[in-house]
Design an enzyme around this catalytic site. Structure first.
Site, PDB file in Angstrom:
ATOM      1  N   LYS A 280       1.074  -1.191   0.337  1.00 43.86           N
ATOM      2  CA  LYS A 280       0.055  -0.361   0.081  1.00 43.86           C
ATOM      3  C   LYS A 280       1.045   1.051   0.263  1.00 43.86           C
ATOM      4  O   LYS A 280       1.725   1.361   0.953  1.00 43.86           O
ATOM      5  CB  LYS A 280      -0.210  -0.377   0.933  1.00 43.86           C
ATOM      6  CG  LYS A 280      -1.920   0.779   0.848  1.00 43.86           C
ATOM      7  CD  LYS A 280      -2.951   0.983   2.602  1.00 43.86           C
ATOM      8  CE  LYS A 280      -4.715   1.441   2.019  1.00 43.86           C
ATOM      9  NZ  LYS A 280      -5.658   0.739   2.232  1.00 43.86           N
ATOM     10  N   GLU A 365     -19.704  -4.492  10.814  1.00 37.78           N
ATOM     11  CA  GLU A 365     -19.824  -4.448  11.897  1.00 37.78           C
ATOM     12  C   GLU A 365     -21.180  -5.106  12.473  1.00 37.78           C
ATOM     13  O   GLU A 365     -21.406  -5.039  13.760  1.00 37.78           O
ATOM     14  CB  GLU A 365     -20.667  -3.002  10.670  1.00 37.78           C
ATOM     15  CG  GLU A 365     -19.933  -2.116  10.583  1.00 37.78           C
ATOM     16  CD  GLU A 365     -19.302  -2.053   9.400  1.00 37.78           C
ATOM     17  OE1 GLU A 365     -19.197  -3.535   8.963  1.00 37.78           O
ATOM     18  OE2 GLU A 365     -17.941  -1.582   8.782  1.00 37.78           O
ATOM     19  N   ARG A 393     -24.719  -1.129   7.896  1.00 40.03           N
ATOM     20  CA  ARG A 393     -24.529  -2.460   8.257  1.00 40.03           C
ATOM     21  C   ARG A 393     -25.152  -3.792   9.574  1.00 40.03           C
ATOM     22  O   ARG A 393     -25.691  -5.136   9.195  1.00 40.03           O
ATOM     23  CB  ARG A 393     -23.166  -3.136   8.035  1.00 40.03           C
ATOM     24  CG  ARG A 393     -22.795  -2.825   6.256  1.00 40.03           C
ATOM     25  CD  ARG A 393     -23.043  -4.058   6.023  1.00 40.03           C
ATOM     26  NE  ARG A 393     -22.276  -3.612   4.257  1.00 40.03           N
ATOM     27  CZ  ARG A 393     -21.141  -3.817   3.644  1.00 40.03           C
ATOM     28  NH1 ARG A 393     -20.026  -4.482   4.404  1.00 40.03           N
ATOM     29  NH2 ARG A 393     -21.365  -3.397   2.643  1.00 40.03           N
TER      30      ARG A 393
HETATM   31  C1  LIG Z   1     -18.367  -1.604   5.510  1.00 36.57           C
HETATM   32  C2  LIG Z   1     -17.699  -0.875   5.848  1.00 36.57           C
HETATM   33  N1  LIG Z   1     -16.713  -0.615   7.077  1.00 36.57           N
HETATM   34  C3  LIG Z   1     -15.616   0.321   6.741  1.00 36.57           C
HETATM   35  C4  LIG Z   1     -15.350   0.756   5.646  1.00 36.57           C
HETATM   36  C5  LIG Z   1     -14.015   1.972   5.835  1.00 36.57           C
HETATM   37  N2  LIG Z   1     -13.262   0.590   5.296  1.00 36.57           N
HETATM   38  C6  LIG Z   1     -12.509   1.382   3.809  1.00 36.57           C
HETATM   39  S1  LIG Z   1     -11.445   1.100   3.183  1.00 36.57           S
HETATM   40  C7  LIG Z   1     -11.513   0.199   4.161  1.00 36.57           C
HETATM   41  C8  LIG Z   1     -10.330  -1.032   3.983  1.00 36.57           C
HETATM   42  C9  LIG Z   1      -9.839  -1.809   2.780  1.00 36.57           C
HETATM   43  O1  LIG Z   1      -9.155  -2.701   3.572  1.00 36.57           O
HETATM   44  P1  LIG Z   1      -8.892  -3.298   1.855  1.00 36.57           P
HETATM   45  O2  LIG Z   1      -9.776  -4.163   1.633  1.00 36.57           O
HETATM   46  O3  LIG Z   1      -7.178  -4.036   2.082  1.00 36.57           O
HETATM   47  O4  LIG Z   1      -8.694  -2.557   1.225  1.00 36.57           O
HETATM   48  P2  LIG Z   1      -6.680  -1.560   0.594  1.00 36.57           P
HETATM   49  O5  LIG Z   1      -7.601   0.023   1.447  1.00 36.57           O
HETATM   50  O6  LIG Z   1      -5.709  -1.744   1.549  1.00 36.57           O
HETATM   51  O7  LIG Z   1      -6.392  -1.439  -0.944  1.00 36.57           O
HETATM   52  C10 LIG Z   1     -12.560   0.177   5.231  1.00 36.57           C
HETATM   53  C11 LIG Z   1     -12.158  -0.542   6.575  1.00 36.57           C
HETATM   54  C12 LIG Z   1     -16.880   0.740   4.748  1.00 36.57           C
HETATM   55  N3  LIG Z   1     -15.850   1.565   3.278  1.00 36.57           N
HETATM   56  N4  LIG Z   1     -17.531  -0.187   4.252  1.00 36.57           N
END
Ligand SMILES: Cc1ncc(C[n+]2csc(CCOP(=O)(O)OP(=O)(O)O)c2C)c(N)n1
Ligand SMILES: CC(=O)[C@@H](O)[C@H](O)COP(=O)(O)O
Ligand SMILES: [Mg+2]
Length: 628
Positions: A280, A365, A393
């Site tokens: 990342k 969630e 959620r």
């Molecule tokens: C239901 C929900 N919970 C929390 C989030 C907040 N959120 C956005 S991106 C993310 C992390 C995603 O991690 P990953 O899928 O590994 O993607 P990366 O950013 O590492 O590319 C979170 C927790 C969200 N978008 N949707």
């Protein structure tokens, strides 16, 4: 400069690996230059440059369907699909969205923003294809964080059952918004790091096929050995057991390996999972190493790091985190739960101080809410810290597991109201409407960050479910009381008595707008009452009765959906008590999804403004009798 001639995926189809690598570096530079001005999800996008190039080289969007998960990492996809010139408007009002949107491009297959939806949507596309007897490839691109979301497993469970042709690309960078957590993350780490996994699968299968099939008994025994060997040696067995052909782990920054893997996935029947390992923030040191590689609002600040001369006004989230520390020091029953948003929720310092009383459950969630219920059943005082939009959620869990049992759970609802640049999928617009219908639940909102700390303290004194909602961003910069005090439940606060038989009933930061409107009105001889409502449930019935009896006209102001909001609750109160004739004008969010932009622009676009409060208060205020 190759990038200037790339305006659609077709423009890279004939690029060789060297040219793609050169293009990747130009795209990284483009991201750094643009996002240092506009802000946005910087780290996530730097990490998927090569992956996105490989996807658009091998697959033919929009005939082949690319579906992104969470979608915050789709900027490279947007650059390659003809939208690079729009990047100066990224996440700006009426500008380029920060997430894929079907209304924005034929290459955007599914509107996303909430995590873990991509595989379900991909199954939908795959089944539609099969029903229409069409031929195309469907690819879901999901991160290791999103893979911790239960929906992803629900979808994989279904895919394993139907066996349709579908490709899942797991982008594993060990990060969620903060470092990823959970057994899934550990499992992926094991696969990622164990070198002997590299070609284990091929070797194992080669050796196992060599063993001659002997008599039935021995064969059964061998079968068991084969299985246990496979479990031991073959990476991705978890996914294989879900019916996927697992491929990986693959270096997600090596374009030639990615191209090979995607071609192989394309020609493999049934569900395929391609496990890609990336970094990342790749290519920008500060983004590679920082917690906040989830999204830099302005990477340039990292380098200059110029501290602000005036101490910054604390954010509501930081006040929440600091208050949690104060409360936890006084009461060892208190624990904090976050579904994957520790830094965004202001809980990093708390987590450092109370590691055993802090639970980051990943993007889960529903589990977070019922975990809180379980803890509360047995004498713990859980505080569920959750963004308004992501709390959607866990609606059933809040009803079924927390409120029916009337458990002492505090729900700290962050990002309540408009959040701005994240747009429709993230606005905290609906929590009042969907929470206030639930019996046993108390719902309150502070007018400023000082009142937030008192409301959190108050919530933890209750023996029933209590929700405190507060907005994204800075408070009002008011002095913070040292001593926390309990606010009487259901009691509003009259800030200005007024004399004009019209009252502005404001919730949360809307109190600031109401006071500014009252200042303007007073210049015109109208002196409205101004009330800090504090509680949506229970309402201050005594105040409302008194206002009705005194013939007051009412304006309600809330940064939440008008439908089912505080204004609706007040109208229901009067109707339920057979009090007619109370004129009430509700100011809130209209019956549509609110797009991205700055909160200021969005408030103006929906008419939550000082001017509109003034206009309607003047309209409702009783006319002064003209003296003869
Ligand atoms: C239901 C929900 N919970 C929390 C989030 C907040 N959120 C956005 S991106 C993310 C992390 C995603 O991690 P990953 O899928 O590994 O993607 P990366 O950013 O590492 O590319 C979170 C927790 C969200 N978008 N949707
Ligand atoms: C993509 C996503 O859902 C999160 O990264 C979200 O954008 C964070 O929002 P805040 O910036 O309000 O923490
Ligand atoms: Mg990740």
């Amino acid at each position: 400069m190759r990038l200037e001639n790339v305006n659609s995926p077709a423009d890279i189809k004939n690029f060789n690996v060297k040219q793609l690598d050169e293009l990747a570096e130009e795209i990284r530079q483009f991201l750094i230059e643009n996002l240092s001005v506009t802000g946005g999800h910087f780290g996530a996008n730097l990490g998927v440059v090569e992956l996105t190039l490989a996807l658009h080289k091998v697959f033919n969007s929009p005939h082949d369907k690319l579906i992104w998960d969470v979608g915050h990492q789709a900027y490279v996809h947007k650059i390659l699909t003809g939208r690079k010139s729009m990047f100066p408007t990224l996440r700006k009002f009426k500008g380029l969205s920060g997430f894929p949107k079907r209304s924005e491009s034929e290459h955007d297959m599914f509107d996303v923003g909430h995590s873990s939806t991509s595989i379900s949507a991909a199954v939908g596309y795959a089944l539609a294809r099969d029903l229409k007897k069409e031929k195309n490839h469907v690819v879901a691109v999901i991160g290791d964080g999103a893979m911790t979301g239960g929906m992803a497993f629900e979808a994989m469970n279904h895919v394993g059952h139907i066996g349709t042709d579908l490709i899942v690309v797991l982008n594993d960078n060990e990060m969620s918004i903060d470092p990823n957590v959970g057994a899934m993350s550990n499992y992926l780490a094991k696969i990622r790091t164990d070198s002997h996994y590299k070609n284990a699968k091929a070797e194992i299968q080669h050796v196992l096929q060599k063993i001659p099939t002997l008599g039935n008994k021995v064969a059964k025994g061998l079968e068991r050995i084969k299985d246990s060997l496979k479990y031991l040696m073959v990476p991705g067995m978890l996914f294989e057991e879900f019916g996927f052909t697992y491929m990986g782990p693959i270096d997600g920054h090596n374009i030639s390996l990615l191209l090979e893997a995607m071609e192989q996935a394309k020609s493999t029947k049934g569900p395929v999972l391609v496990h890609v390992v990336t970094t990342k923030g790749k290519g920008y040191a500060a983004a590679e190493s920082s917690y906040d590689s989830g999204h830099f609002l302005n990477p340039v600040k990292i380098e200059t790091g110029t501290p602000k001369s005036v101490p910054p006004i604390p954010t509501y989230s930081s006040v929440f985190g600091n208050t949690m520390i104060k409360l936890a020091e006084q009461d060892e029953r208190i624990v904090a739960i976050t579904p994957a948003m520790p830094s965004g929720s202001g809980l990093l310092k708390y987590a450092e101080k109370f590691p055993n009383r802090f639970f980051d459950v990943g993007i889960a969630e529903q589990h977070a809410a019922t975990l809180a219920a379980g803890l509360a059943c047995d004498g713990i005082r859980p505080v569920l810290s959750i963004y308004s939009t992501f709390m959607q959620r866990a609606y059933d869990q809040i009803i079924h597991d927390i409120c029916i049992q009337n458990l002492p759970v505090t729900i700290a609802i962050d990002r309540a109201g408009l959040v701005g640049p994240d747009g429709e999928t993230h606005q905290g617009a609906f929590d009042i409407s969907f929470l206030r219908a639930i019996p046993n639940l108390t719902l309150m909102m502070p007018k400023d960050e000082n009142e937030l700390q008192h409301m959190l303290y108050t919530a933890l004194q209750q023996n029933s479910p209590t929700a405190v909602r507060y907005p994204r961003g800075e408070g009002r910069g008011v002095p913070m009381d040292e001593q926390l005090r309990e606010i009487p439940i259901g009691k509003s606060e009259i800030l200005r008595e007024g004399t004009s038989q019209v009252a502005i009933l404001a919730l949360g930061p809307m109190v600031q707008l109401a006071e500014k409107a009252a200042d303007v009105l007073e210049q015109e001889g109208i002196f409205p009452m101004v009330v800090n409502m504090r509680f949506v449930k229970p309402l201050d019935h005594e105040l409302l009765m008194d206002l009705a009896m005194r013939g007051y006209r009412l304006i309600t102001v809330e940064e939440a959906a008008t439908a089912g909001g505080m204004g609706s609750a007040i109208l229901e109160f009067y109707a339920g008590n057979m009090i007619s004739g109370v004129e009430l004008f509700p100011i809130g969010l209209p019956d549509r999804f609110i797009e991205h932009g700055s909160v200021k622009e969005l408030l103006e676009s929906v008419g939550i403004t000082v001017e509109r409060i003034v206009e309607h208060t003047k309209r409702l205020a009783p006319k002064k009798r003209q003296h003869a």
